[in-house]
Design a protein around this motif. Sequence first.
Motif, mmCIF file in Angstrom:
data_model
loop_
_atom_site.group_PDB
_atom_site.id
_atom_site.type_symbol
_atom_site.label_atom_id
_atom_site.label_comp_id
_atom_site.label_asym_id
_atom_site.label_seq_id
_atom_site.Cartn_x
_atom_site.Cartn_y
_atom_site.Cartn_z
ATOM 1 N N ASP A 1 76.334 -28.731 -43.550
ATOM 2 C CA ASP A 1 77.235 -28.599 -42.406
ATOM 3 C C ASP A 1 76.460 -28.019 -41.215
ATOM 4 O O ASP A 1 75.527 -28.616 -40.734
ATOM 5 N N ASN A 2 76.839 -26.822 -40.769
ATOM 6 C CA ASN A 2 76.153 -26.214 -39.625
ATOM 7 C C ASN A 2 75.228 -25.079 -40.039
ATOM 8 O O ASN A 2 74.955 -24.165 -39.258
ATOM 9 N N ALA A 3 74.745 -25.091 -41.281
ATOM 10 C CA ALA A 3 73.839 -24.063 -41.783
ATOM 11 C C ALA A 3 72.580 -24.714 -42.359
ATOM 12 O O ALA A 3 72.621 -25.844 -42.854
ATOM 13 N N VAL A 4 71.476 -23.989 -42.294
ATOM 14 C CA VAL A 4 70.182 -24.465 -42.778
ATOM 15 C C VAL A 4 69.632 -23.463 -43.786
ATOM 16 O O VAL A 4 69.672 -22.253 -43.558
ATOM 17 N N MET A 5 69.128 -23.954 -44.910
ATOM 18 C CA MET A 5 68.440 -23.119 -45.885
ATOM 19 C C MET A 5 67.002 -23.608 -46.008
ATOM 20 O O MET A 5 66.761 -24.810 -46.140
ATOM 21 N N GLU A 6 66.069 -22.675 -45.942
ATOM 22 C CA GLU A 6 64.652 -23.003 -46.050
ATOM 23 C C GLU A 6 64.027 -22.206 -47.186
ATOM 24 O O GLU A 6 64.229 -20.999 -47.298
ATOM 25 N N ILE A 7 63.255 -22.881 -48.020
ATOM 26 C CA ILE A 7 62.521 -22.257 -49.117
ATOM 27 C C ILE A 7 61.054 -22.234 -48.719
ATOM 28 O O ILE A 7 60.461 -23.282 -48.439
ATOM 29 N N GLY A 8 60.458 -21.047 -48.653
ATOM 30 C CA GLY A 8 59.094 -20.939 -48.153
ATOM 31 C C GLY A 8 58.262 -19.946 -48.936
ATOM 32 O O GLY A 8 58.624 -19.486 -50.010
ATOM 33 N N GLY A 9 57.121 -19.600 -48.334
ATOM 34 C CA GLY A 9 56.174 -18.690 -48.960
ATOM 35 C C GLY A 9 54.796 -19.306 -49.028
ATOM 36 O O GLY A 9 54.475 -20.265 -48.303
#
Length: 564
Positions: free
Chosen positions: A124-132
């Motif tokens: 929807d209007n949210a973003v999830m980012e997996i990093g490192g």
Amino acid sequence: MRAIHIVLAFLLLPSVTWAQTQGRDAGSPPASGTDLAAEVQALREALSQTQKQVAAQQAEIQTLKAESVTPPADNESEPAIHELVSSGLDAKGPYDTAGNGSSAHGPQQTRNEEKPPTGSFKFDNAVMEIGGFVDFENIFRTTNTGNNIATAFGSIPFSNTPQGQVTEFRSTAQYSRFDVKFHGNFQGNDITAYLETDFSGNDAPNVYQSVNSTTQRLRLYFADVKRGKWEFLGGQTWSWLTPNRNGLGPMPVDLAITYNEDQNLMVGVPYTRAAEFRAAYHPNDNWAMGVGIEDPNQYIGTYVALPMGFTSIGSQFDNNNNAGAANLMPDILSKVTYDKDFSGRHFHAELTGFATGAHAAVMPVGSTAFRTHTVFGGGGEIAANYELVPHKLVVLANAFWSDGGAHYLVATGPQLVIRPNLAGDDVSLSMVHAGAGSAGLEWRATPKSAFAVYYGADYFGQNFFPDTTDAANPGKIIGFGGPGSPNTNNRAIQQATLDWISTFWQNPRHGALQAYIQYSYLTRAPWYVAPGTPEDAHLSMVYGGFRYVLPTTSGTLAKVPRPD
């Protein structure tokens, strides 16, 4: 378009006229005025139908033209849940390709480059980012500190000890990092939640035997909410005494925590990562200010000599082995920052203040009731940085001074001492002066190479007195930094560092590969050394390694060449 309509009308007019003529008998009389009007009306309707058909055909032609320009769907496209997102660097994002020039394959290249990095998801209007990043690090030191990737600056060994005569080398992957970032806007609230962990937790004594089972630990975990000009944060984050590069935000990329690989950053840079709650106000694009509270720590380490008659008081302080110290109150911090671009050169300045306190309870000699003693301290820091060359050369510096600020200097000295009264039947608490400062120059020489040089120092003031509670040894000096004190009572610790970071491969969707080297020279000078012993301890150390930076985190390399 009008010319096409006229031509088609003329082409169709004979056929319509012929059809009307064929509708009469061969021997019928000439058409009357009524019949002629009907035929004209029929012609008008035929022309109207023709115009509609031509318009439909023209729309179909335009659709076919558009489809001939738009490239076919990419077989490597992400699932439907993946949508174009920005890494948060700017409005366009680091994957914007505007201005790259045009070519026969320009649209296809733009489409491929604008895909989100692997590990980025939009809901929807949210973003999830997996990093490192995945790190392979090697550390060499000219003395045996017993440390892994975090150097204990306050206890490097002297050359007159066995540890001061042997070197140490370690290879480890424990600096590898994993983070999850969630960002969205809900009913006017801009929300960011961030989790960051590494593998430098409370390792077992046999950690390096066979399986090298380094343990995971919490670095950062907070939620930040912005609404209008207000910003609120709760969770574990970097202290406001940690210098910022811009603003007063909590994200690592916005902090001036050097390019160093040492997990304790470097001498002269105060910091904590602790539980905090804070509120900030942004009156305009240049100014920001706020106040908050964070977890305190009544810290004396192994530095302080306690009064002989009240040694049990030590259990109420953190002596490097007491997580349950009897803290009086949260530390209270406030911060004001100013940011402005001058001819494209960014300038940042900040002023931070804090207040702290400590307490302890003892039973005075001859009394049957406990008495609680309280002491308060505090201090402040100024820090600034300026781009000498836009996006390439930055000079930065900070200065810190306090009564009782050792908690923010990586345990290189104590917060306070315990002072007996003249009668020797009671005690009081007294804060220790602590100061620090650093300066550096960071150079983005090329898009692939970055260099930095830093100098930093920590300083602790003396606070000593005779132990009036020890009748057997009248005149014995206790506290911190007095005559006869151990060489762990540091007066000054200094460090000079040179960094080089090379990003030799980077792809917006697939991450980056880096090589790095850090060289540091450290000295530690105590307040007192026994005659005939070295005046200070010193060492050289080198960090070197390689790392793979996950795609979403590799976007931060556009602002800071080390992954934050």
